[in-house]
Design a protein around this motif. Structure first.
Motif, PDB file in Angstrom:
ATOM      1  N   CYS A  93       0.826  -1.224   0.000  1.00  0.00           N
ATOM      2  CA  CYS A  93       0.000   0.000   0.000  1.00  0.00           C
ATOM      3  C   CYS A  93       0.854   1.267   0.000  1.00  0.00           C
ATOM      4  CB  CYS A  93      -0.948  -0.001   1.195  1.00  0.00           C
ATOM      5  SG  CYS A  93      -0.161   0.319   2.798  1.00  0.00           S
ATOM      6  N   MET A  94       2.102   1.162   0.481  1.00  0.00           N
ATOM      7  CA  MET A  94       3.037   2.284   0.618  1.00  0.00           C
ATOM      8  C   MET A  94       2.533   3.359   1.585  1.00  0.00           C
ATOM      9  SD  MET A  94       5.214   0.783  -1.129  1.00  0.00           S
ATOM     10  CE  MET A  94       6.622   1.884  -0.952  1.00  0.00           C
ATOM     11  N   CYS A  96       1.092   2.134   5.019  1.00  0.00           N
ATOM     12  CA  CYS A  96       1.033   1.599   6.391  1.00  0.00           C
ATOM     13  C   CYS A  96       2.389   1.777   7.079  1.00  0.00           C
ATOM     14  CB  CYS A  96       0.603   0.129   6.378  1.00  0.00           C
ATOM     15  SG  CYS A  96       1.858  -1.004   5.764  1.00  0.00           S
ATOM     16  N   CYS A  99       5.275  -0.215   5.387  1.00  0.00           N
ATOM     17  CA  CYS A  99       5.679   0.366   4.098  1.00  0.00           C
ATOM     18  C   CYS A  99       6.506   1.627   4.340  1.00  0.00           C
ATOM     19  CB  CYS A  99       4.450   0.696   3.260  1.00  0.00           C
ATOM     20  SG  CYS A  99       3.701  -0.748   2.491  1.00  0.00           S
ATOM     21  N   CYS A 107       3.793  -5.347   4.445  1.00  0.00           N
ATOM     22  CA  CYS A 107       2.634  -4.456   4.324  1.00  0.00           C
ATOM     23  C   CYS A 107       1.367  -5.107   4.873  1.00  0.00           C
ATOM     24  CB  CYS A 107       2.415  -4.097   2.843  1.00  0.00           C
ATOM     25  SG  CYS A 107       0.934  -3.114   2.582  1.00  0.00           S
ATOM     26  N   GLU A 108       0.596  -4.317   5.593  1.00  0.00           N
ATOM     27  CA  GLU A 108      -0.621  -4.854   6.209  1.00  0.00           C
ATOM     28  C   GLU A 108      -1.808  -4.842   5.259  1.00  0.00           C
ATOM     29  OE1 GLU A 108      -0.683  -2.607  10.004  1.00  0.00           O
ATOM     30  OE2 GLU A 108      -0.114  -4.557  10.816  1.00  0.00           O
TER      31      GLU A 108
HETATM   32 ZN   LIG Z   1       1.610  -1.066   3.424  1.00  0.00          ZN
END
Ligand SMILES: [Zn+2]
Length: 342
Positions: A93-94, A96, A99, A107-108
């Motif tokens: 997602c860049m 969280c 990230c 990444c969650e």
């Molecule tokens: Zn993430």
């Protein structure tokens, strides 16, 4: 389009080569015509429903693939039809915590092909444009599809988690698996001495041909003693372990004091008995590892592109023979990777 899907979980007989709806790229997306798709043992877990990931049915597997851009959605101008590309297998997602800390492999909110997005056992796949990267002219679709996951995973294990140094001795379990064969090439690239294990002579021979300095047939027992013998009487610095079960115990016993064991898989046994006394007395470090980050994946794909690393392709079968391709993996016949080609 044609795709291999399953409508219920189970053995290989649930796979159907059949017509599936043609995907249409939306805003910011591209349509990729799949030319090669790499198989992973993870595919088997998903098919059998032992992966702990819920899937909608019918479902299309295939984590890693390469092909050509066959169409672009609105707002896409950075690639055009006919471009040769590889597709990032997992989209972080860049945003969280992980990230933002540079650990996008944790990444969650990641979306992964084969789990959150239908995968490459199909003629066409949709990809967000930021997930496609140009494929070097002299890199084949087959190499790109075979190399992404296992070389990135092995890179993360050896370089990032294991912090391998030149001159160290690394014991790599299961030379024939995708991760095992990639780890041999990466450890040699890092300047390490490599000892590796396998259960059959053809895999041991292939490991030696790929640069391993010493090999051990684990079916003959005595892995620890053989490792010491092959390492001039010394225990090893780093273990790269990815099959679990009995092998985990045998491999960890080859470690010197303050040695590191990095693990990323447990298909031979996920829950094992473990003696914690040698762990603390020897100050061993047991380190978990997942597939690599986005920058690591790009780095590894560059090194495949320039020929530094060469994914070994044990078998390349037509997509319609996906069940046979999975059988090879389930029976552990391969050295390297098995791919399917739509
Ligand atoms: Zn993430």
């Amino acid at each position: 389009m044609k795709a291999v899907r399953f409508h219920e979980h189970g053995g290989r007989d649930v796979l159907r080569y059949e017509d599936a709806p043609d995907p249409v790229p939306g805003e910011g997306e591209v349509l990729v015509r799949v030319r090669a798709c790499g198989l992973n043992h993870f595919d088997v877990d998903l098919r059998e429903n032992v992966s702990r990931w819920p899937l909608p049915l019918p479902w299309t597997l295939g984590v890693e693939f390469a092909g050509e851009i066959a169409g672009v959605g609105p707002g896409v101008s950075s690639v055009s039809e006919g471009d040769r590309v590889w597709v990032l297998h997992e989209l972080p997602c860049m945003e969280c915590q992980y990230c933002l800390e540079g650990m996008d492999n944790l990444c969650e909110n990641a979306r992964m092909y084969s789990v959150q997005m239908p995968g490459g056992y199909a003629e066409y796949v949709i990809a967000p444009v930021e997930a496609v990267f140009p494929l070097a002219d002299d890199t084949s679709f087959d190499s790109a599809a075979a190399g992404q996951i296992v070389f990135t995973t092995a890179w993360h294990m050896l370089v990032t988690r294991g912090k391998v140094r030149p001159g160290e001795t690394v014991l790599i379990s299961a030379a024939g698996s995708g991760v095992g064969h990639a780890a041999i090439q990466i450890a040699k690239y890092a300047g390490a001495k490599v000892i590796t294990t396998a259960g059959s002579q053809h895999k041991l021979d292939a490991a030696l041909a790929d640069g391993a300095d010493g090999v051990i047939n684990y079916n003959e027992g005595g892995v620890t003693e053989r490792a010491i013998e092959l390492n001039d009487g010394k225990l090893v610095d780093l273990v790269i372990e990815h099959i679990g079960g009995e092998q985990f115990g045998q491999c960890i016993n080859t470690l010197r004091k303050n040695g590191r064991l990095v693990t990323c898989g447990g298909h031979a046994g996920e829950v094992i008995e473990f003696d914690i006394v040698p762990l603390f007395r020897n100050e061993w470090q047991v380190i978990g590892s997942r597939v690599g980050t986005k920058p690591e994946t790009r780095k590894v794909m560059e090194l495949i592109g320039d020929g530094t690393f060469e994914p070994r392709i044990h078998a390349a079968l037509p997509l319609s023979e996906a069940a046979e391709a999975m059988r090879i993996i389930e029976d552990r016949e391969q050295f390297g990777k098995v791919i399917v080609k739509p």
